[in-house]
Design a protein around this motif. Structure first.
Motif, PDB file in Angstrom:
ATOM      1  N   GLY A 213      13.751   8.766 -11.899  1.00  0.00           N
ATOM      2  CA  GLY A 213      12.777   9.023 -11.771  1.00  0.00           C
ATOM      3  C   GLY A 213      12.075   9.505 -12.262  1.00  0.00           C
ATOM      4  N   GLY A 214      11.924  10.150 -11.101  1.00  0.00           N
ATOM      5  CA  GLY A 214      10.500  10.772 -10.638  1.00  0.00           C
ATOM      6  C   GLY A 214       8.868   9.889 -10.025  1.00  0.00           C
ATOM      7  N   ARG A 215       9.071   8.554 -10.459  1.00  0.00           N
ATOM      8  CA  ARG A 215       7.712   7.565 -10.706  1.00  0.00           C
ATOM      9  C   ARG A 215       7.931   7.370  -9.075  1.00  0.00           C
ATOM     10  N   ARG A 216       7.784   8.345  -8.324  1.00  0.00           N
ATOM     11  CA  ARG A 216       7.819   7.729  -6.842  1.00  0.00           C
ATOM     12  C   ARG A 216       5.908   7.142  -6.198  1.00  0.00           C
ATOM     13  N   ARG A 217       5.402   8.186  -7.308  1.00  0.00           N
ATOM     14  CA  ARG A 217       3.659   7.282  -6.839  1.00  0.00           C
ATOM     15  C   ARG A 217       3.390   6.276  -6.829  1.00  0.00           C
ATOM     16  N   VAL A 218       4.210   5.761  -7.562  1.00  0.00           N
ATOM     17  CA  VAL A 218       3.862   4.168  -9.429  1.00  0.00           C
ATOM     18  C   VAL A 218       4.475   3.366  -7.650  1.00  0.00           C
TER      19      VAL A 218
ATOM     20  N   ALA B 156       1.668  -0.388  -1.381  1.00  0.00           N
ATOM     21  CA  ALA B 156       0.569  -0.342  -0.578  1.00  0.00           C
ATOM     22  C   ALA B 156      -0.589  -1.393  -0.966  1.00  0.00           C
ATOM     23  N   ILE B 157       0.033  -1.665  -2.440  1.00  0.00           N
ATOM     24  CA  ILE B 157      -0.451  -3.178  -2.553  1.00  0.00           C
ATOM     25  C   ILE B 157      -0.620  -4.575  -2.115  1.00  0.00           C
ATOM     26  N   ASN B 158       0.792  -4.736  -2.407  1.00  0.00           N
ATOM     27  CA  ASN B 158       1.523  -5.715  -1.582  1.00  0.00           C
ATOM     28  C   ASN B 158       0.798  -5.626  -0.212  1.00  0.00           C
ATOM     29  N   VAL B 159       1.177  -4.693   0.746  1.00  0.00           N
ATOM     30  CA  VAL B 159       1.029  -4.646   2.163  1.00  0.00           C
ATOM     31  C   VAL B 159      -0.062  -4.985   2.623  1.00  0.00           C
ATOM     32  N   VAL B 160      -1.198  -4.710   2.177  1.00  0.00           N
ATOM     33  CA  VAL B 160      -2.363  -5.081   2.053  1.00  0.00           C
ATOM     34  C   VAL B 160      -3.253  -6.364   1.574  1.00  0.00           C
ATOM     35  N   MET B 161      -2.213  -6.621   0.906  1.00  0.00           N
ATOM     36  CA  MET B 161      -2.741  -7.864   0.151  1.00  0.00           C
ATOM     37  C   MET B 161      -2.106  -9.065   0.785  1.00  0.00           C
ATOM     38  N   PHE B 162      -1.068  -8.766   1.299  1.00  0.00           N
ATOM     39  CA  PHE B 162      -0.082  -9.923   2.140  1.00  0.00           C
ATOM     40  C   PHE B 162      -1.154 -10.217   3.413  1.00  0.00           C
ATOM     41  N   ALA B 163      -1.418  -9.021   4.813  1.00  0.00           N
ATOM     42  CA  ALA B 163      -2.636  -9.115   5.504  1.00  0.00           C
ATOM     43  C   ALA B 163      -3.882 -10.091   5.492  1.00  0.00           C
ATOM     44  N   ILE B 164      -4.858  -9.850   3.928  1.00  0.00           N
ATOM     45  CA  ILE B 164      -5.553 -10.014   3.694  1.00  0.00           C
ATOM     46  C   ILE B 164      -5.314 -11.530   3.665  1.00  0.00           C
ATOM     47  N   GLU B 165      -4.284 -11.510   2.325  1.00  0.00           N
ATOM     48  CA  GLU B 165      -4.120 -13.392   2.008  1.00  0.00           C
ATOM     49  C   GLU B 165      -4.301 -14.038   3.103  1.00  0.00           C
ATOM     50  N   PHE B 166      -3.227 -13.537   4.046  1.00  0.00           N
ATOM     51  CA  PHE B 166      -1.864 -14.304   5.130  1.00  0.00           C
ATOM     52  C   PHE B 166      -3.853 -14.569   5.819  1.00  0.00           C
ATOM     53  N   ALA B 167      -4.479 -13.709   6.407  1.00  0.00           N
ATOM     54  CA  ALA B 167      -5.598 -13.674   7.613  1.00  0.00           C
ATOM     55  C   ALA B 167      -6.169 -14.893   6.425  1.00  0.00           C
ATOM     56  N   ALA B 168      -6.733 -14.733   5.277  1.00  0.00           N
ATOM     57  CA  ALA B 168      -8.026 -15.746   4.813  1.00  0.00           C
ATOM     58  C   ALA B 168      -7.025 -17.394   4.918  1.00  0.00           C
ATOM     59  N   GLY B 169      -5.735 -17.271   4.506  1.00  0.00           N
ATOM     60  CA  GLY B 169      -5.199 -18.082   4.100  1.00  0.00           C
ATOM     61  C   GLY B 169      -5.546 -19.079   5.604  1.00  0.00           C
ATOM     62  N   TRP B 170      -5.281 -18.183   6.636  1.00  0.00           N
ATOM     63  CA  TRP B 170      -5.062 -18.825   8.477  1.00  0.00           C
ATOM     64  C   TRP B 170      -6.968 -19.387   8.936  1.00  0.00           C
ATOM     65  N   ALA B 171      -7.342 -18.601   8.108  1.00  0.00           N
ATOM     66  CA  ALA B 171      -9.306 -18.940   8.492  1.00  0.00           C
ATOM     67  C   ALA B 171      -9.443 -20.342   7.325  1.00  0.00           C
ATOM     68  N   ALA B 172      -8.749 -20.172   5.900  1.00  0.00           N
ATOM     69  CA  ALA B 172      -9.324 -20.959   5.344  1.00  0.00           C
ATOM     70  C   ALA B 172      -8.473 -22.637   5.672  1.00  0.00           C
ATOM     71  N   ARG B 173      -7.456 -22.300   6.393  1.00  0.00           N
ATOM     72  CA  ARG B 173      -6.939 -23.645   5.986  1.00  0.00           C
ATOM     73  C   ARG B 173      -5.364 -24.164   5.365  1.00  0.00           C
ATOM     74  N   SER B 174      -5.547 -23.039   4.879  1.00  0.00           N
ATOM     75  CA  SER B 174      -4.711 -22.791   3.356  1.00  0.00           C
ATOM     76  C   SER B 174      -3.279 -23.339   3.186  1.00  0.00           C
ATOM     77  N   SER B 175      -2.313 -23.669   2.664  1.00  0.00           N
ATOM     78  CA  SER B 175      -1.212 -23.850   2.559  1.00  0.00           C
ATOM     79  C   SER B 175      -0.838 -22.591   1.442  1.00  0.00           C
ATOM     80  N   ALA B 176      -2.168 -22.911   0.907  1.00  0.00           N
ATOM     81  CA  ALA B 176      -1.222 -22.135  -0.833  1.00  0.00           C
ATOM     82  C   ALA B 176      -1.242 -21.195  -0.121  1.00  0.00           C
ATOM     83  N   LEU B 177      -2.321 -20.264   0.192  1.00  0.00           N
ATOM     84  CA  LEU B 177      -2.649 -18.706   0.280  1.00  0.00           C
ATOM     85  C   LEU B 177      -1.680 -18.466   1.409  1.00  0.00           C
ATOM     86  N   MET B 178      -0.823 -19.233   2.228  1.00  0.00           N
ATOM     87  CA  MET B 178      -0.352 -18.011   3.108  1.00  0.00           C
ATOM     88  C   MET B 178       0.947 -17.890   2.619  1.00  0.00           C
TER      89      MET B 178
END
Length: 438
Positions: free
Chosen positions: A18-23, A29-51
């Motif tokens: 439908g031409g909504r490629r930008r969305v 991009a949000i999901n890729v960036v948040m994966f990296a941030i949240e996984f790194a935070a989970g590793w630092a916090a030793r949180s299984s839930a975050l990872m």
């Protein structure tokens, strides 16, 4: 969880059509960036839930990426992509399971403040994606299931926040362990089902004649000849070349700094010939040297902007034995056997039907005439394929991702005997193939 992925992929595909490629690019991009941030935070916090929650983000990123770039590919490509997705998620799920077991054994208490902070950030990210998709909820019947899955993502984020509160209140690790174990179990189940469903299909198509479009790295290389979707309204890619003709030389040098080596190989194979045609001459990067090696050259291109740049370069280099014409590579207006040499550099990977062009090259060549078709190898290496995907984001009109064996096979299929084949390494390797007309 895998059922959600299926429904989400269908709805996202509808958005893309439908031409909504930008969305889709934004939520990817949000999901890729948040994966990296949240996984790194989970590793630092030793949180299984975050990872574990970060792996959910990665799963969504896979769905968005495949919906954007895989749904119009061959069936074997889609099956291979599904196997890759399942494999990556299986590895990450096992990693989280190991983290959970380690926490049970050693009783490490995660940092609740980090859990809460980054859990809230992930919640905000998923709410943003949900809001972006919500605006287009009427696009497709599958959107309702997609929104339901997105709401499940939000619930998972809330689960991380509840686990963080539990860790803070009890001073123990079990709330985090419980949340991480549940999500890890779901992902392990989902990844196993994806692999079990896609691996047999991938194996069957990879070895069948109809699905033989997978080269050494598993990327599609030479069975998409019938595709005519290079752009929505401009199947020959001419709009792209009108826009980028002035930047072509610089971009070519960036993609392969040894481009001059490819030109040297071409000249070695055609030197002393009498009458040559260069198809898709572009700005003349090859033409000037070709004019010094061959008695007469006709240089063609179908882009007026490229032809203008070509004429300027030829005038600057006093290449008086070159005639410039506008021409379509698949419909050359020359008599049979008009030339003893055909050169077409960096063309075949751009054509929806490269076989048509090779048929024309065969027709206009004299018996035993020389064909040089050096081509960017978008499927030659892992780096080349990734670079190619980045270029595709900018609407670069790539159709076929060749590796060396696939390009040789295509040339030989259309009445030529390959006499030389080599690869010039680079970010995008250049595959040099020279053949003689049979």
């Amino acid at each position: 969880m895998d059922e959600c992925c299926g429904g989400k992929a269908n709805a996202i595909a509808a958005l893309n059509r439908g031409g909504r490629r930008r969305v889709l690019l934004i939520v990817l991009a949000i999901n890729v960036v948040m994966f990296a941030i949240e996984f790194a935070a989970g590793w630092a916090a030793r949180s299984s839930a975050l990872m574990a929650d970060s792996v959910d983000m990665l799963g969504d990123a896979f769905v968005y990426a495949l919906s954007l770039y895989a749904l119009d590919r061959s069936e074997s490509w889609k099956a291979g992509a599904a196997v890759a997705k399942g494999g990556v998620m299986l590895i990450l799920g096992l990693g989280i399971a190991v983290e959970v077991v380690d926490k049970i054994i050693h009783g490490v208490v995660p940092t609740s403040s980090l859990m809460a902070g980054f859990g809230a950030l992930a919640l905000a990210a998923n709410l943003t994606c949900l809001a972006l998709l919500w605006r287009h909820r009427g696009v497709d019947v599958n959107m309702s299931s997609t929104l339901e899955c997105s709401r499940n993502d939000v619930i998972a984020n809330l689960g991380v926040l509840v686990a963080a509160a539990g860790v803070w209140l009890t001073g123990q690790a079990w709330p985090d362990v419980l949340a991480g174990a549940v999500v890890a179990a779901l992902f392990l189940r989902s990844s196993a089902r994806v692999i079990a469903g896609s691996w047999p299909v991938f194996g069957r198509l990879r070895t069948s004649p109809a699905g033989r479009d997978v080269a050494r790295w598993g990327w599609p290389v030479h069975s998409n000849y019938e595709r005519k979707d290079m752009t929505a309204k401009d199947n020959d890619g001419s709009a792209f070349w009108r826009q980028h003709a002035r930047r072509y030389d610089r971009a070519t040098n960036v993609l392969n700094r040894r481009f001059n080596r490819m030109v040297e190989l071409v000249i070695q194979d055609v030197r002393g010939r009498t009458r040559a045609i260069e198809v898709a001459a572009g700005t003349g990067l090859v033409t000037v040297e070709l004019a010094r090696a061959v008695s007469t050259v006709i240089a063609t291109d179908q882009s007026p902007e490229m032809l203008a740049a070509l004429k300027s370069r030829l005038e600057a280099n006093a290449a008086l034995n070159v005639e410039v014409r506008a021409a379509d590579a698949t419909r050359l207006e020359f008599a049979d056997g008009s030339f003893d040499t055909v050169v077409a550099a960096n063309l075949l990977h751009l054509l929806p039907q490269p076989g048509l062009a090779l048929g024309e090259f065969h027709r206009v060549l004299q018996p035993d005439g020389v064909l040089c078709v050096p081509t960017f190898g978008h499927g030659q290496t892992m780096l080349a394929h990734l670079t190619s995907r980045v270029l595709a984001l900018g609407r670069f009109p790539i159709v076929t991702r060749f590796d060396e064996s696939a390009l040789r096979m295509l040339v030989e299929k259309h009445g030529f005997a390959v006499v030389r084949s080599s690869v010039v390494p680079g970010m995008l390797p250049l595959i040099h193939v020279t053949a003689r007309r049979i």
